[in-house]
Scaffold this active site. Sequence first.
Site, PDB file in Angstrom:
ATOM      1  N   THR A 136       0.822  -1.207   0.000  1.00 20.01           N
ATOM      2  CA  THR A 136       0.000   0.000   0.000  1.00 20.01           C
ATOM      3  C   THR A 136       0.863   1.266   0.000  1.00 20.01           C
ATOM      4  OG1 THR A 136      -1.500   1.254   1.423  1.00 20.01           O
ATOM      5  CG2 THR A 136      -0.121  -0.331   2.520  1.00 20.01           C
ATOM      6  N   ASP A 137       0.263   2.364  -0.463  1.00 20.74           N
ATOM      7  CA  ASP A 137       0.969   3.660  -0.396  1.00 20.74           C
ATOM      8  C   ASP A 137       1.100   4.163   1.044  1.00 20.74           C
ATOM      9  OD1 ASP A 137      -1.708   4.328   0.047  1.00 20.74           O
ATOM     10  OD2 ASP A 137      -1.822   5.820  -1.562  1.00 20.74           O
ATOM     11  N   GLU A 138       0.291   3.575   1.969  1.00 17.42           N
ATOM     12  CA  GLU A 138       0.298   4.087   3.348  1.00 17.42           C
ATOM     13  C   GLU A 138       1.636   3.870   4.039  1.00 17.42           C
ATOM     14  OE1 GLU A 138      -3.105   3.377   5.750  1.00 17.42           O
ATOM     15  OE2 GLU A 138      -4.482   3.481   4.067  1.00 17.42           O
ATOM     16  N   TYR A 162      -1.907  -0.522  11.083  1.00 17.39           N
ATOM     17  CA  TYR A 162      -2.049  -1.199   9.779  1.00 17.39           C
ATOM     18  C   TYR A 162      -0.853  -0.903   8.879  1.00 17.39           C
ATOM     19  CZ  TYR A 162      -3.328  -1.637   4.859  1.00 17.39           C
ATOM     20  OH  TYR A 162      -3.305  -1.930   3.508  1.00 17.39           O
ATOM     21  N   LYS A 166       2.122  -3.354   7.350  1.00 15.49           N
ATOM     22  CA  LYS A 166       2.388  -3.533   5.917  1.00 15.49           C
ATOM     23  C   LYS A 166       3.840  -3.145   5.610  1.00 15.49           C
ATOM     24  CE  LYS A 166      -0.042  -4.627   2.990  1.00 15.49           C
ATOM     25  NZ  LYS A 166      -0.458  -5.959   2.462  1.00 15.49           N
TER      26      LYS A 166
HETATM   27  P1  NAD Z   1      -9.805  -7.277   2.129  1.00 13.17           P
HETATM   28  O1  NAD Z   1      -9.813  -7.014   3.596  1.00 13.17           O
HETATM   29  O2  NAD Z   1     -11.016  -7.006   1.322  1.00 13.17           O
HETATM   30  O3  NAD Z   1      -9.423  -8.815   1.881  1.00 13.17           O
HETATM   31  C1  NAD Z   1      -8.442  -9.482   2.609  1.00 13.17           C
HETATM   32  C2  NAD Z   1      -8.587 -10.982   2.337  1.00 13.17           C
HETATM   33  O4  NAD Z   1      -7.542 -11.661   3.071  1.00 13.17           O
HETATM   34  C3  NAD Z   1      -9.917 -11.561   2.825  1.00 13.17           C
HETATM   35  O5  NAD Z   1     -10.449 -12.434   1.859  1.00 13.17           O
HETATM   36  C4  NAD Z   1      -9.537 -12.321   4.087  1.00 13.17           C
HETATM   37  O6  NAD Z   1     -10.383 -13.429   4.362  1.00 13.17           O
HETATM   38  C5  NAD Z   1      -8.118 -12.761   3.761  1.00 13.17           C
HETATM   39  N1  NAD Z   1      -7.320 -13.005   4.963  1.00 13.17           N
HETATM   40  C6  NAD Z   1      -7.189 -12.197   6.049  1.00 13.17           C
HETATM   41  N2  NAD Z   1      -6.400 -12.787   6.979  1.00 13.17           N
HETATM   42  C7  NAD Z   1      -6.017 -13.979   6.438  1.00 13.17           C
HETATM   43  C8  NAD Z   1      -5.189 -15.024   6.898  1.00 13.17           C
HETATM   44  N3  NAD Z   1      -4.600 -14.983   8.111  1.00 13.17           N
HETATM   45  N4  NAD Z   1      -4.992 -16.101   6.099  1.00 13.17           N
HETATM   46  C9  NAD Z   1      -5.581 -16.164   4.871  1.00 13.17           C
HETATM   47  N5  NAD Z   1      -6.382 -15.210   4.399  1.00 13.17           N
HETATM   48  C10 NAD Z   1      -6.602 -14.131   5.180  1.00 13.17           C
HETATM   49  O7  NAD Z   1      -8.546  -6.495   1.589  1.00 13.17           O
HETATM   50  P2  NAD Z   1      -8.327  -5.748   0.182  1.00 13.17           P
HETATM   51  O8  NAD Z   1      -8.839  -4.371   0.289  1.00 13.17           O
HETATM   52  O9  NAD Z   1      -8.790  -6.639  -0.891  1.00 13.17           O
HETATM   53  O10 NAD Z   1      -6.736  -5.664   0.172  1.00 13.17           O
HETATM   54  C11 NAD Z   1      -5.951  -6.744  -0.350  1.00 13.17           C
HETATM   55  C12 NAD Z   1      -4.481  -6.401  -0.208  1.00 13.17           C
HETATM   56  O11 NAD Z   1      -4.202  -5.208  -0.922  1.00 13.17           O
HETATM   57  C13 NAD Z   1      -4.027  -6.145   1.229  1.00 13.17           C
HETATM   58  O12 NAD Z   1      -2.740  -6.698   1.380  1.00 13.17           O
HETATM   59  C14 NAD Z   1      -3.987  -4.625   1.338  1.00 13.17           C
HETATM   60  O13 NAD Z   1      -3.011  -4.230   2.274  1.00 13.17           O
HETATM   61  C15 NAD Z   1      -3.588  -4.246  -0.067  1.00 13.17           C
HETATM   62  N6  NAD Z   1      -4.048  -2.911  -0.547  1.00 13.17           N
HETATM   63  C16 NAD Z   1      -5.369  -2.552  -0.430  1.00 13.17           C
HETATM   64  C17 NAD Z   1      -5.782  -1.327  -0.937  1.00 13.17           C
HETATM   65  C18 NAD Z   1      -7.229  -0.888  -0.869  1.00 13.17           C
HETATM   66  O14 NAD Z   1      -7.531   0.259  -1.215  1.00 13.17           O
HETATM   67  N7  NAD Z   1      -8.163  -1.730  -0.452  1.00 13.17           N
HETATM   68  C19 NAD Z   1      -4.853  -0.473  -1.557  1.00 13.17           C
HETATM   69  C20 NAD Z   1      -3.514  -0.882  -1.627  1.00 13.17           C
HETATM   70  C21 NAD Z   1      -3.129  -2.110  -1.137  1.00 13.17           C
HETATM   71  O1  DAU Z   2      -4.166   3.943   0.524  1.00 17.95           O
HETATM   72  C1  DAU Z   2      -4.382   2.566   0.425  1.00 17.95           C
HETATM   73  C2  DAU Z   2      -5.210   2.091   1.585  1.00 17.95           C
HETATM   74  O2  DAU Z   2      -6.536   2.571   1.367  1.00 17.95           O
HETATM   75  C3  DAU Z   2      -5.203   0.583   1.778  1.00 17.95           C
HETATM   76  O3  DAU Z   2      -3.906   0.159   2.096  1.00 17.95           O
HETATM   77  C4  DAU Z   2      -6.168   0.163   2.894  1.00 17.95           C
HETATM   78  O4  DAU Z   2      -6.228  -1.250   2.973  1.00 17.95           O
HETATM   79  C5  DAU Z   2      -7.532   0.722   2.567  1.00 17.95           C
HETATM   80  O5  DAU Z   2      -8.421   0.417   3.632  1.00 17.95           O
HETATM   81  C6  DAU Z   2      -7.479   2.237   2.352  1.00 17.95           C
HETATM   82  O6  DAU Z   2      -7.177   2.922   3.576  1.00 17.95           O
HETATM   83  P1  DAU Z   2      -7.905   4.306   3.979  1.00 17.95           P
HETATM   84  O7  DAU Z   2      -7.821   4.462   5.452  1.00 17.95           O
HETATM   85  O8  DAU Z   2      -7.436   5.425   3.134  1.00 17.95           O
HETATM   86  O9  DAU Z   2      -9.413   3.940   3.501  1.00 17.95           O
HETATM   87  P2  DAU Z   2     -10.842   4.161   4.171  1.00 17.95           P
HETATM   88  O10 DAU Z   2     -11.863   3.788   3.150  1.00 17.95           O
HETATM   89  O11 DAU Z   2     -10.945   3.536   5.521  1.00 17.95           O
HETATM   90  O12 DAU Z   2     -10.900   5.740   4.375  1.00 17.95           O
HETATM   91  C7  DAU Z   2     -10.731   6.628   3.295  1.00 17.95           C
HETATM   92  C8  DAU Z   2     -10.772   8.033   3.832  1.00 17.95           C
HETATM   93  O13 DAU Z   2     -12.114   8.319   4.280  1.00 17.95           O
HETATM   94  C9  DAU Z   2      -9.888   8.266   5.039  1.00 17.95           C
HETATM   95  O14 DAU Z   2      -9.347   9.580   4.993  1.00 17.95           O
HETATM   96  C10 DAU Z   2     -10.842   8.137   6.237  1.00 17.95           C
HETATM   97  C11 DAU Z   2     -12.150   8.651   5.677  1.00 17.95           C
HETATM   98  N1  DAU Z   2     -13.377   8.029   6.233  1.00 17.95           N
HETATM   99  C12 DAU Z   2     -13.477   6.676   6.267  1.00 17.95           C
HETATM  100  C13 DAU Z   2     -14.614   6.064   6.774  1.00 17.95           C
HETATM  101  C14 DAU Z   2     -14.704   4.546   6.813  1.00 17.95           C
HETATM  102  C15 DAU Z   2     -14.439   8.832   6.673  1.00 17.95           C
HETATM  103  O15 DAU Z   2     -14.364  10.087   6.615  1.00 17.95           O
HETATM  104  N2  DAU Z   2     -15.560   8.235   7.170  1.00 17.95           N
HETATM  105  C16 DAU Z   2     -15.686   6.866   7.259  1.00 17.95           C
HETATM  106  O16 DAU Z   2     -16.733   6.372   7.763  1.00 17.95           O
END
Ligand code: NAD
Ligand code: DAU
Length: 360
Positions: A136-138, A162, A166
């Site tokens: 992730t970019d975080e 988190y 990562k």
């Molecule tokens: P998600 O939470 O939707 O899915 C995570 C999946 O991992 C689920 O299916 C869960 O059951 C599985 N999982 C969790 N713990 C596990 C374990 N111990 N063993 C096996 N499986 C397990 O997450 P996502 O949003 O699809 O993100 C996927 C990946 O991409 C993550 O590594 C996250 O850090 C990264 N990522 C997410 C975003 C985003 O915006 N969502 C952006 C950049 C990177």
């Molecule tokens: O940047 C990549 C990341 O993006 C991934 O690595 C994470 O897995 C993914 O969850 C996401 O993280 P964020 O914290 O940026 O996403 P989230 O959707 O939780 O929140 C997006 C923005 O919105 C953040 O600034 C918090 C705000 N927010 C979120 C929720 C859930 C609100 O204002 N209200 C809310 O109820």
Amino acid sequence: MRTYLVTGGAGFIGSNYIHYMFRKYGDEIRIINVDALTYAGNLENLKDVENRENYTFIKADIRDREAIEKIFEENDIDRVVHFAAESHVDRSIRNPEIFVETNVLGTLVMLNAAKKAWELPDGSFKEDKKFLHVSTDEVYGSLEEGDTYFYETTPIDPHSPYSASKASSDMLVKAYWDTYHFPMNITNCSNNYGPYQFPEKLIPLIINNALQGKKLPVYGDGKNVRDWLYVDDHAKAIDMVQEKGRLGERYNIGGHNEKQNIEIINIILETLQEMLPDDDPRKKLVSKDLITYVTDRKGHDRRYAIAPDKIKKEIGWYPETMFKDGIRLTIQWYFEHEDWMKNVTSGDYQKYYQDMYQDK
Ligand code: NAD
Ligand code: DAU
């Protein structure tokens, strides 16, 4: 036929990636999806691929060394695409331990199992094997308005449990390259949106609440900035890094689409109004009056913004889906999958929502 081991394939990005890969390669590849099916994993996301002969689901936890090693012993894995993680920042603030266990120790188990299966007696690795770690970019921390972007060379400076977990997993993957020349790539992507995203995350939460006339919780002043990427573009980038990425390299992936949270919420409300037919009773519920400013997230990162220059220059990937199109596709998907939303928001979700938002 190349065999991909996808971890976390029942989650949001993993399931979209599996769909993308079958659309692109059809029967030319085999995918084994390993997922523990936590609250975030949902096999409904993969209903339309579950009967394919070249798809296998294995319920296993990436922290379970024996189970993971067995999968490598029984299958000649060519590629690992490692998505499995705890992914929600708010949950990590409440309960950091599981983030370290899954994201750090689980990644270590995956690395060791792949290394054991792929390493030759002389310490080199079998041909055409690769481990792609999805990050992730975080991990880069937070930018202020007017600052530059996150580059691959930006120092790692995570702030939430988190992002710290990562960043730790990224460091382990990098250490396996530096120490063993283990064949790997790391990708650091910005915020994704699209079908199958669990409604704890901003975009599906706002769509779901707005359609029910529920409050739309905005953390802090609503001016935090995220760089939104349509999930199919992320899937494509991961595939291209698999194909063309130089071993040992990290690639940033981003949408060049920075928006404040409040802008995102306003766009969703306007798009819902445009897309809902006049006789749909939900149209009357969707309103800007639902916007409710609530207590800020602890340690809330101000701005994320990715410079995807390296992946464009070396690999030829760039974000293709404009936000105005991606958000319509996403809303349309949620319109057509009301049952999916009902299923994931029944039971435990209600308790989660109450615990997370009652004090805000
Ligand atoms: P998600 O939470 O939707 O899915 C995570 C999946 O991992 C689920 O299916 C869960 O059951 C599985 N999982 C969790 N713990 C596990 C374990 N111990 N063993 C096996 N499986 C397990 O997450 P996502 O949003 O699809 O993100 C996927 C990946 O991409 C993550 O590594 C996250 O850090 C990264 N990522 C997410 C975003 C985003 O915006 N969502 C952006 C950049 C990177
Ligand atoms: O940047 C990549 C990341 O993006 C991934 O690595 C994470 O897995 C993914 O969850 C996401 O993280 P964020 O914290 O940026 O996403 P989230 O959707 O939780 O929140 C997006 C923005 O919105 C953040 O600034 C918090 C705000 N927010 C979120 C929720 C859930 C609100 O204002 N209200 C809310 O109820």
